[in-house]
Write a protein that holds these residues in place. Structure first.
Motif, mmCIF file in Angstrom:
data_model
loop_
_atom_site.group_PDB
_atom_site.id
_atom_site.type_symbol
_atom_site.label_atom_id
_atom_site.label_comp_id
_atom_site.label_asym_id
_atom_site.label_seq_id
_atom_site.Cartn_x
_atom_site.Cartn_y
_atom_site.Cartn_z
ATOM 1 N N SER A 41 166.199 58.398 79.845
ATOM 2 C CA SER A 41 166.027 59.420 78.815
ATOM 3 C C SER A 41 165.636 60.747 79.439
ATOM 4 N N ALA A 42 165.778 61.805 78.639
ATOM 5 C CA ALA A 42 165.327 63.124 79.098
ATOM 6 C C ALA A 42 163.823 63.128 79.314
ATOM 7 N N GLY A 43 163.144 62.165 78.689
ATOM 8 C CA GLY A 43 161.715 61.999 78.925
ATOM 9 C C GLY A 43 160.843 62.515 77.801
ATOM 10 N N PRO A 44 159.563 62.146 77.807
ATOM 11 C CA PRO A 44 158.616 62.659 76.818
ATOM 12 C C PRO A 44 158.181 64.075 77.172
ATOM 13 N N GLY A 45 157.626 64.761 76.188
ATOM 14 C CA GLY A 45 157.156 66.120 76.471
ATOM 15 C C GLY A 45 156.841 66.916 75.225
ATOM 16 N N ASP A 46 157.739 66.889 74.235
ATOM 17 C CA ASP A 46 157.520 67.637 72.993
ATOM 18 C C ASP A 46 158.545 67.185 71.964
ATOM 19 N N PHE A 47 158.550 67.880 70.826
ATOM 20 C CA PHE A 47 159.499 67.560 69.761
ATOM 21 C C PHE A 47 160.530 68.670 69.579
ATOM 22 N N HIS A 91 163.631 61.016 69.392
ATOM 23 C CA HIS A 91 163.792 61.944 68.265
ATOM 24 C C HIS A 91 164.980 62.880 68.400
ATOM 25 N N ARG A 92 165.663 62.881 69.565
ATOM 26 C CA ARG A 92 166.852 63.728 69.731
ATOM 27 C C ARG A 92 168.071 62.937 70.198
ATOM 28 N N GLY A 93 167.900 61.669 70.526
ATOM 29 C CA GLY A 93 169.033 60.883 71.003
ATOM 30 C C GLY A 93 169.518 61.303 72.371
ATOM 31 N N HIS A 94 168.624 61.955 73.150
ATOM 32 C CA HIS A 94 169.018 62.439 74.478
ATOM 33 C C HIS A 94 168.703 61.355 75.504
ATOM 34 N N GLY A 95 169.616 60.408 75.616
ATOM 35 C CA GLY A 95 169.427 59.314 76.553
ATOM 36 C C GLY A 95 170.714 58.535 76.740
ATOM 37 N N VAL A 96 170.793 57.786 77.807
ATOM 38 C CA VAL A 96 171.949 56.923 78.082
ATOM 39 C C VAL A 96 171.439 55.527 78.395
ATOM 40 N N PHE A 97 172.327 54.549 78.346
ATOM 41 C CA PHE A 97 171.898 53.182 78.633
ATOM 42 C C PHE A 97 173.059 52.371 79.174
ATOM 43 N N THR A 122 176.665 63.266 82.910
ATOM 44 C CA THR A 122 177.336 63.923 81.787
ATOM 45 C C THR A 122 176.327 64.389 80.743
ATOM 46 N N ALA A 123 175.258 63.606 80.549
ATOM 47 C CA ALA A 123 174.222 63.946 79.567
ATOM 48 C C ALA A 123 173.195 64.937 80.119
ATOM 49 N N LYS A 124 173.384 65.396 81.349
ATOM 50 C CA LYS A 124 172.484 66.359 81.992
ATOM 51 C C LYS A 124 171.055 65.819 82.103
#
Length: 401
Positions: A199-205, A132-138, A164-166
């Motif tokens: 990914s930054a991972g699951p947790g919230d929106f 939902h935020r596009g916070h990930g790399v591949f 780079t994406a922290k």
């Protein structure tokens, strides 16, 4: 673009949605007294409760939907509440109703801490910030004859992108490498591709990933059923703006510009669209690098400072040195490339892990060279394929099936 011709009349007279005051049927939607639909949004409405009766016989179609896909979006009057097992079974059935050129043979997820070979279980949580935020790399590595091609090179870039994406690594590099190899082993796939995400991972929106308790690693093995195609292709110049260098050099999941660029090319009867950087120099394609052969027999490739550093492109530069020794090429140069230089080249090619080496025979209205696949493109493709099958241990990692 979506078609809203049915809303040219007052909405209460529209065949799409009927307004009925006081209708308390289970198929109607209730809205607070101060809301009512208009063509441009919401506006005030006199006291009371407005109910909207949904008519399941009509759907709105956008320009990318076919007739058959439109029919499948007809609204249902009843939405069932499913148990976990029922939802999975419906997902399995849904997958069986459409054909795909790709088969998904195995998936690893750090969320459930294991590998599955059931495509219906190859899912990720909705609250994963990659979703939902596009916070990930591949990244992606090819599988050829039971070996992973350039796994370590791709893995190094993967980790650089994550930094780079922290996004902190959930495991050390060796553990990630071992997980990727085990996933391919479980798939039994000997020719295909391995794609993996961090990914930054699951947790919230929320917007920030501070609420994510841990980053997540996902990997999937893909087998494409389509035969390889190395024939010459046509490209166009992309009108979709290229990503700024800070994001272009990182292989993140934010691929909307890439997707729109590819779609633009397809709409114009081309294979891909070529990006120019903000200074007007040739940059790259939507998911591949680009290279040229000049009239002086020089292999020319755009600099990597503002674009993604392609692993296949860099390997092609190394392999091309043998073509210089053979006299097929006179020189290899990585530099700024103008559009005029590119369109006047005797050869043009796309380079990437998906296309390998693909000759470009026309760019916009300009025919490249003699309009046929060039000898250097063919020679580089042969070298890449041989490298994938017989290359050194530095680029070929065996999979223990």
């Amino acid at each position: 673009m979506a078609t809203f011709s049915s809303l040219t009349r007052p909405i209460s007279e529209s065949s799409l949605i009927a307004l009925k005051l006081g209708d308390q049927s289970p198929n109607s939607l209730g809205f607070p007294k101060h809301f009512v639909f208009s063509r441009h949004g919401f506006c005030s409405f006199p006291p009371g409760l407005v109910h909207i009766q949904l008519k399941p016989s009509l759907a709105i179609k956008n320009s990318y939907q076919t007739e058959s896909s439109t029919e499948s979006t007809v609204l249902s009057s009843e939405v069932p509440i499913l148990s976990c097992s029922e939802a999975i079974e419906r997902l399995r059935t849904s997958r069986e109703t459409y054909k795909s050129k790709e088969q998904y043979l195995a998936m690893y997820s750090s969320v459930f801490g294991g590998i599955t070979t059931d495509p219906s279980a190859m899912v990720i949580p909705m609250d994963d910030h990659m979703v939902h935020r596009g916070h990930g790399v591949f990244d992606t590595a090819a599988i050829m004859d039971g070996y992973l091609y350039e796994l370590d090179q791709h893995l190094d870039r993967f980790i650089r992108s994550a930094t780079t994406a922290k996004i902190k690594l959930p495991f050390d590099r060796d553990s990630i490498r071992r997980i990727l190899i085990q996933t391919v082993s479980a798939s039994k796939c000997r020719k295909g591709s391995l794609r993996y995400w961090l990914s930054a991972g699951p947790g919230d929106f929320q917007l920030s990933s501070s609420g994510c308790h841990q980053s997540a690693l996902y990997a999937i093995v893909i087998q494409n059923q389509s035969p390889p195609d190395y024939s010459g292709i046509r490209v166009v110049t992309s009108s979709i703006p290229i990503k700024p260098p800070q994001f272009a050099v990182m292989k993140s999941v934010n691929y909307l510009p890439n997707a729109l660029s590819k779609m633009e090319a397809e709409e114009n009867g081309a294979y891909a669209a070529i990006w120019l950087d903000f200074d007007g120099f040739i940059a790259e394609g939507p998911n591949m690098n680009v290279a040229f052969v000049t009239k002086e027999k020089e292999l020319l490739m755009p600099e990597f400072d503002k674009i993604l550093s392609g692993c296949t492109a860099r390997r092609a530069l190394v392999l091309a040195e043998s073509l210089v020794r053979e006299g097929i090429l006179q020189n290899i140069r990585v530099d700024k490339v103008t559009v005029e230089e590119g369109k006047n080249a005797v050869e043009m090619m796309l380079i990437g892990s998906g296309v390998l080496i693909r000759s470009v025979v026309q760019w916009d209205e300009q025919v490249i060279g003699d309009g046929k696949e060039g000898p250097v493109s063919k020679a580089l493709l042969k070298l890449i394929l041989e490298d994938m099958k017989l290359g050194p241990a530095s680029v070929r990692v065996p999979v223990p099936y």
